[in-house]
Design a protein around this motif. Structure first.
Motif, PDB file in Angstrom:
ATOM      1  N   PHE A 159       0.825  -1.220   0.000  1.00  0.00           N
ATOM      2  CA  PHE A 159       0.000   0.000   0.000  1.00  0.00           C
ATOM      3  C   PHE A 159       0.851   1.259   0.000  1.00  0.00           C
ATOM      4  CE2 PHE A 159       0.142   2.273   4.022  1.00  0.00           C
ATOM      5  CZ  PHE A 159       0.840   1.397   4.837  1.00  0.00           C
ATOM      6  N   LYS A 160       2.125   1.147   0.354  1.00  0.00           N
ATOM      7  CA  LYS A 160       2.965   2.351   0.409  1.00  0.00           C
ATOM      8  C   LYS A 160       3.092   3.016  -0.960  1.00  0.00           C
ATOM      9  CE  LYS A 160       5.245   1.417   4.694  1.00  0.00           C
ATOM     10  NZ  LYS A 160       4.800   0.042   5.062  1.00  0.00           N
ATOM     11  N   ASP A 161       2.832   2.261  -2.029  1.00  0.00           N
ATOM     12  CA  ASP A 161       2.846   2.855  -3.372  1.00  0.00           C
ATOM     13  C   ASP A 161       1.827   3.988  -3.509  1.00  0.00           C
ATOM     14  OD1 ASP A 161       4.867   1.258  -4.544  1.00  0.00           O
ATOM     15  OD2 ASP A 161       3.437  -0.360  -4.924  1.00  0.00           O
ATOM     16  N   GLY A 217      12.502  -2.664   4.314  1.00  0.00           N
ATOM     17  CA  GLY A 217      11.865  -3.381   3.205  1.00  0.00           C
ATOM     18  C   GLY A 217      10.956  -2.555   2.329  1.00  0.00           C
ATOM     19  N   ASP A 218       9.674  -2.507   2.688  1.00  0.00           N
ATOM     20  CA  ASP A 218       8.663  -1.956   1.783  1.00  0.00           C
ATOM     21  C   ASP A 218       8.816  -0.471   1.456  1.00  0.00           C
ATOM     22  OD1 ASP A 218       7.408  -4.369   1.483  1.00  0.00           O
ATOM     23  OD2 ASP A 218       6.022  -4.036   3.142  1.00  0.00           O
ATOM     24  N   THR A 219       9.158   0.340   2.455  1.00  0.00           N
ATOM     25  CA  THR A 219       9.216   1.780   2.207  1.00  0.00           C
ATOM     26  C   THR A 219      10.300   2.122   1.194  1.00  0.00           C
ATOM     27  OG1 THR A 219       8.473   2.156   4.443  1.00  0.00           O
ATOM     28  CG2 THR A 219       9.382   4.045   3.312  1.00  0.00           C
ATOM     29  N   THR A 263      -1.392  -2.457  11.288  1.00  0.00           N
ATOM     30  CA  THR A 263      -0.806  -1.181  11.703  1.00  0.00           C
ATOM     31  C   THR A 263       0.594  -1.306  12.287  1.00  0.00           C
ATOM     32  OG1 THR A 263      -3.023  -0.372  12.207  1.00  0.00           O
ATOM     33  CG2 THR A 263      -1.210   0.815  13.207  1.00  0.00           C
ATOM     34  N   GLY A 264       1.455  -0.349  11.913  1.00  0.00           N
ATOM     35  CA  GLY A 264       2.782  -0.240  12.508  1.00  0.00           C
ATOM     36  C   GLY A 264       2.983   1.143  13.085  1.00  0.00           C
ATOM     37  N   ASN A 265       3.179   2.122  12.176  1.00  0.00           N
ATOM     38  CA  ASN A 265       3.440   3.509  12.572  1.00  0.00           C
ATOM     39  C   ASN A 265       2.197   4.346  12.821  1.00  0.00           C
ATOM     40  OD1 ASN A 265       6.119   4.397  12.828  1.00  0.00           O
ATOM     41  ND2 ASN A 265       6.462   3.908  10.684  1.00  0.00           N
ATOM     42  N   PHE A 266       1.013   3.752  12.667  1.00  0.00           N
ATOM     43  CA  PHE A 266      -0.246   4.464  12.847  1.00  0.00           C
ATOM     44  C   PHE A 266      -0.516   5.441  11.694  1.00  0.00           C
ATOM     45  CE2 PHE A 266      -3.475   6.939  15.242  1.00  0.00           C
ATOM     46  CZ  PHE A 266      -4.161   5.900  15.807  1.00  0.00           C
ATOM     47  N   GLY A 267       0.292   5.385  10.612  1.00  0.00           N
ATOM     48  CA  GLY A 267       0.108   6.319   9.520  1.00  0.00           C
ATOM     49  C   GLY A 267      -1.149   5.987   8.724  1.00  0.00           C
ATOM     50  N   ASN A 268      -1.285   4.715   8.393  1.00  0.00           N
ATOM     51  CA  ASN A 268      -2.390   4.290   7.562  1.00  0.00           C
ATOM     52  C   ASN A 268      -3.730   4.493   8.269  1.00  0.00           C
ATOM     53  OD1 ASN A 268      -3.677   3.205   5.382  1.00  0.00           O
ATOM     54  ND2 ASN A 268      -2.918   1.117   5.677  1.00  0.00           N
ATOM     55  N   VAL A 269      -3.840   4.008   9.482  1.00  0.00           N
ATOM     56  CA  VAL A 269      -5.130   4.112  10.182  1.00  0.00           C
ATOM     57  C   VAL A 269      -5.445   5.577  10.496  1.00  0.00           C
ATOM     58  CG1 VAL A 269      -4.203   3.681  12.515  1.00  0.00           C
ATOM     59  CG2 VAL A 269      -6.577   3.127  12.006  1.00  0.00           C
ATOM     60  N   PRO A 296       7.034  -8.168   8.943  1.00  0.00           N
ATOM     61  CA  PRO A 296       8.155  -7.310   9.332  1.00  0.00           C
ATOM     62  C   PRO A 296       7.879  -5.813   9.191  1.00  0.00           C
ATOM     63  CG  PRO A 296       8.619  -8.407   7.241  1.00  0.00           C
ATOM     64  CD  PRO A 296       7.374  -9.040   7.798  1.00  0.00           C
ATOM     65  N   SER A 297       6.987  -5.417   8.295  1.00  0.00           N
ATOM     66  CA  SER A 297       6.741  -3.979   8.119  1.00  0.00           C
ATOM     67  C   SER A 297       5.942  -3.398   9.278  1.00  0.00           C
ATOM     68  CB  SER A 297       6.013  -3.716   6.804  1.00  0.00           C
ATOM     69  OG  SER A 297       6.819  -4.157   5.741  1.00  0.00           O
ATOM     70  N   MET A 298       5.534  -4.258  10.195  1.00  0.00           N
ATOM     71  CA  MET A 298       4.834  -3.777  11.390  1.00  0.00           C
ATOM     72  C   MET A 298       5.669  -4.015  12.640  1.00  0.00           C
ATOM     73  SD  MET A 298       1.074  -5.015  10.045  1.00  0.00           S
ATOM     74  CE  MET A 298       0.693  -5.822  11.553  1.00  0.00           C
ATOM     75  N   ALA A 351      -5.990  -4.823   2.785  1.00  0.00           N
ATOM     76  CA  ALA A 351      -4.926  -5.768   2.415  1.00  0.00           C
ATOM     77  C   ALA A 351      -3.711  -4.939   2.013  1.00  0.00           C
ATOM     78  CB  ALA A 351      -5.384  -6.668   1.280  1.00  0.00           C
ATOM     79  N   THR A 352      -2.693  -4.905   2.885  1.00  0.00           N
ATOM     80  CA  THR A 352      -1.600  -3.944   2.724  1.00  0.00           C
ATOM     81  C   THR A 352      -0.476  -4.426   1.819  1.00  0.00           C
ATOM     82  OG1 THR A 352      -0.721  -4.713   4.828  1.00  0.00           O
ATOM     83  CG2 THR A 352      -2.014  -2.691   4.872  1.00  0.00           C
ATOM     84  N   ALA A 353      -0.375  -5.726   1.595  1.00  0.00           N
ATOM     85  CA  ALA A 353       0.672  -6.228   0.694  1.00  0.00           C
ATOM     86  C   ALA A 353       0.164  -7.427  -0.084  1.00  0.00           C
ATOM     87  CB  ALA A 353       1.925  -6.618   1.472  1.00  0.00           C
TER      88      ALA A 353
HETATM   89  C1  LIG Z   1       4.226  -0.251   6.262  1.00  0.00           C
HETATM   90  C2  LIG Z   1       3.320  -1.432   6.284  1.00  0.00           C
HETATM   91  C3  LIG Z   1       2.336  -1.597   7.300  1.00  0.00           C
HETATM   92  C4  LIG Z   1       2.196  -0.623   8.453  1.00  0.00           C
HETATM   93  O1  LIG Z   1       1.687   0.624   8.050  1.00  0.00           O
HETATM   94  P1  LIG Z   1       1.683   1.889   9.044  1.00  0.00           P
HETATM   95  O2  LIG Z   1       1.264   3.056   8.223  1.00  0.00           O
HETATM   96  O3  LIG Z   1       3.112   1.998   9.529  1.00  0.00           O
HETATM   97  O4  LIG Z   1       0.738   1.589  10.147  1.00  0.00           O
HETATM   98  C5  LIG Z   1       1.482  -2.685   7.210  1.00  0.00           C
HETATM   99  N1  LIG Z   1       1.593  -3.595   6.216  1.00  0.00           N
HETATM  100  C6  LIG Z   1       2.524  -3.485   5.239  1.00  0.00           C
HETATM  101  C7  LIG Z   1       2.598  -4.534   4.186  1.00  0.00           C
HETATM  102  C8  LIG Z   1       3.421  -2.398   5.231  1.00  0.00           C
HETATM  103  O5  LIG Z   1       4.343  -2.298   4.247  1.00  0.00           O
END
Ligand SMILES: *Cc1c(COP(=O)(O)O)cnc(C)c1O
Length: 452
Positions: free
Chosen positions: A109-111, A140-142, A253-259, A305-307, A399-401
């Motif tokens: 989803f970072k795209d 990784g993803d970023t 969720t990891g960094n709380f950016g998406n939510v 790992p991205s979380m 679905a983030t990846a």
């Molecule tokens: C970065 C990432 C997350 C976490 O997103 P945040 O904005 O940091 O909460 C979740 N899933 C995937 C696949 C990611 O690359």
């Protein structure tokens, strides 16, 4: 529209300035000065395509970018996505949808944010005639998404540090097989923390950073947040009318950016009933929403790992609103978190937010269960969202990846490996990476030679 800092010690800036600076000089994060009420616009937005909706929504915020330019940047950003709907909403059960956010160039989803940010940077460079050298550290993803966001921008180069041997082979290929001369993937001898430390050292040298027009790529740029709000809005508008009043978004969720990007919409008048914060075993946010205490802990590696994060860098933005948009209170709380590693909230809106945490074993069994029940394959990050789905609500799981990014975890769960043509092509290309020690001087020398 002006942008203010959560810490209140920076004069309001325009959208373009906020994007260019990234982090506010007072150490805070930028936010729109006021949030527009978009509820009267919702009926008229119902039938817009993804890019049309994106132009309408971002047009409310990027008020110093001419509308026709904004449209062009948006078309360029999402033209690289392989699905015609950009962010398709799939119904997999009676009250359960999956919002697929993995059809961009790097399959995560970072795209959505980094394609747009890369195009904004590219346009800004054309406007000013200046060049930009983007520097980032990634697990990784970023890094992959940032590199792809800047591909083909003649006035931009990217330098991405990652820990040698500690990103997945496919993630490494996404960074090292681009064939582009302005992309520099730097594998350092050390951990992700070492990479971040080196990055901090380099940016702390203001003379060097200014001389080479370095810009940091990280999750705090306001353009990233706003670009992410669009897919929540698009999904909500796609639902049948009868379901729109009872929606819960479930967000790995990891960094709380998406939510946070999703929650902003609710603040702008979209009637969303709930947000569920789905974490892996690194559960700082799950603990926050169950105990009202924010306390950072040790980071443990996981299947998602991205979380693997124990400090949620975008949380400060949420805090700003939770503390009545009072920067003095934000400063105090941030100082307390810095000093003691913890903060206890008196009141948090726990009827709007819920949370869950999934161990690695649970991730594996969730991938299996989702596959058996719905014949649908989820990646390990998305799998976390399937723990304790609220049956009272219409749930939209983000679905983030793409599952093909994590073949080993999927194989362990269901005995087969998903593939993606994008990743298969990468396997045939040569890997170009630079091995360097985790030392600021070595990396600086490398940058000085290749910066544009
Ligand atoms: C970065 C990432 C997350 C976490 O997103 P945040 O904005 O940091 O909460 C979740 N899933 C995937 C696949 C990611 O690359």
């Amino acid at each position: 529209m002006k942008y203010v800092s959560t810490r209140g010690q920076t004069d309001p800036v325009s959208f373009r300035e906020a994007v260019a600076i990234g982090l506010a000089p007072d150490g805070g994060l930028f936010l729109p000065e006021t949030l527009p009420d978009i509820s009267p616009r919702l009926p008229g937005w119902r039938n817009l395509s993804y890019t049309e909706l994106c132009a309408e929504f971002l047009g409310l915020f990027a008020t110093d970018v001419p509308p026709e330019v904004l449209q062009q940047l948006i078309h360029r950003s999402y033209g690289a996505f392989t699905h015609p709907e950009i962010a398709p909403l799939r119904k997999i059960d009676d009250r359960l949808y999956v919002l697929e956010l993995f059809h961009g160039p790097t399959l995560a989803f970072k795209d959505f944010a980094l394609q747009f940010l890369g195009n904004l940077y590219g346009w800004e460079c054309e406007q000013t005639g200046r060049t930009i050298n983007v520097l980032g550290a990634t697990s990784g993803d970023t890094g992959a998404a940032a590199i792809h966001g800047l591909l083909g921008k003649p006035k931009a180069a990217s330098f991405i540090l990652y820990p040698e041997g500690r990103v997945s082979p496919l993630q490494e290929r996404q960074m090292t097989c681009t064939g582009a001369a302005n992309v520099h993937a730097i594998a350092i001898d050390g951990s992700f923390d070492d990479a971040q430390r080196v990055l901090k050292d380099i940016f702390a040298n203001k003379t060097f950073a200014t001389q080479h027009r370095l810009s940091a790529v990280n999750s705090i740029n306001i353009a990233r947040v706003l670009a992410q709000s669009v897919y929540y809005l698009h999904a909500w508008l796609r639902l049948p009318e009868a379901e729109r009043g009872n929606v819960e978004f479930v967000v790995p969720t990891g960094n709380f950016g998406n939510v946070f990007a999703g929650w902003l919409l609710q603040q702008m008048g979209v009637p969303v009933m709930g947000y569920k914060v789905a974490t892996n075993r690194n559960d700082i946010l799950h603990r926050l929403f169950t105990t009202a205490e924010y306390r950072s802990g040790e980071v443990h590696p996981s299947l998602a790992p991205s979380m693997d994060i124990q400090v949620a860098s975008n949380f400060e933005r949420f805090l700003y609103y939770a503390l009545d948009e009072n920067p003095t209170r934000v400063n105090n709380v941030m100082a307390q978190i810095k000093a003691t590693g913890a903060y206890r909230f008196d009141l948090l809106n726990r009827s709007l937010f819920s949370s869950s945490s999934a161990s690695d074993d649970e991730i594996t069994s969730l991938i299996r269960r989702v596959y058996e029940r719905y014949r649908y394959i989820v990646d390990p990050h998305t799998a976390c969202a399937f723990k304790d789905i609220n049956p009272q609500r219409i749930s939209i799981v983000l679905a983030t990846a793409h599952p093909a990014k994590f073949p080993a975890a999927i194989r362990d769960a269901i005995g087969q490996e998903p593939t993606s043509p994008v990743l298969e092509v990468l396997k045939t290309r040569p890997v170009v990476k630079h091995r360097l020690p985790a030392e600021a001087e070595a990396i600086k020398a490398f940058i000085a030679q290749r910066a544009i």
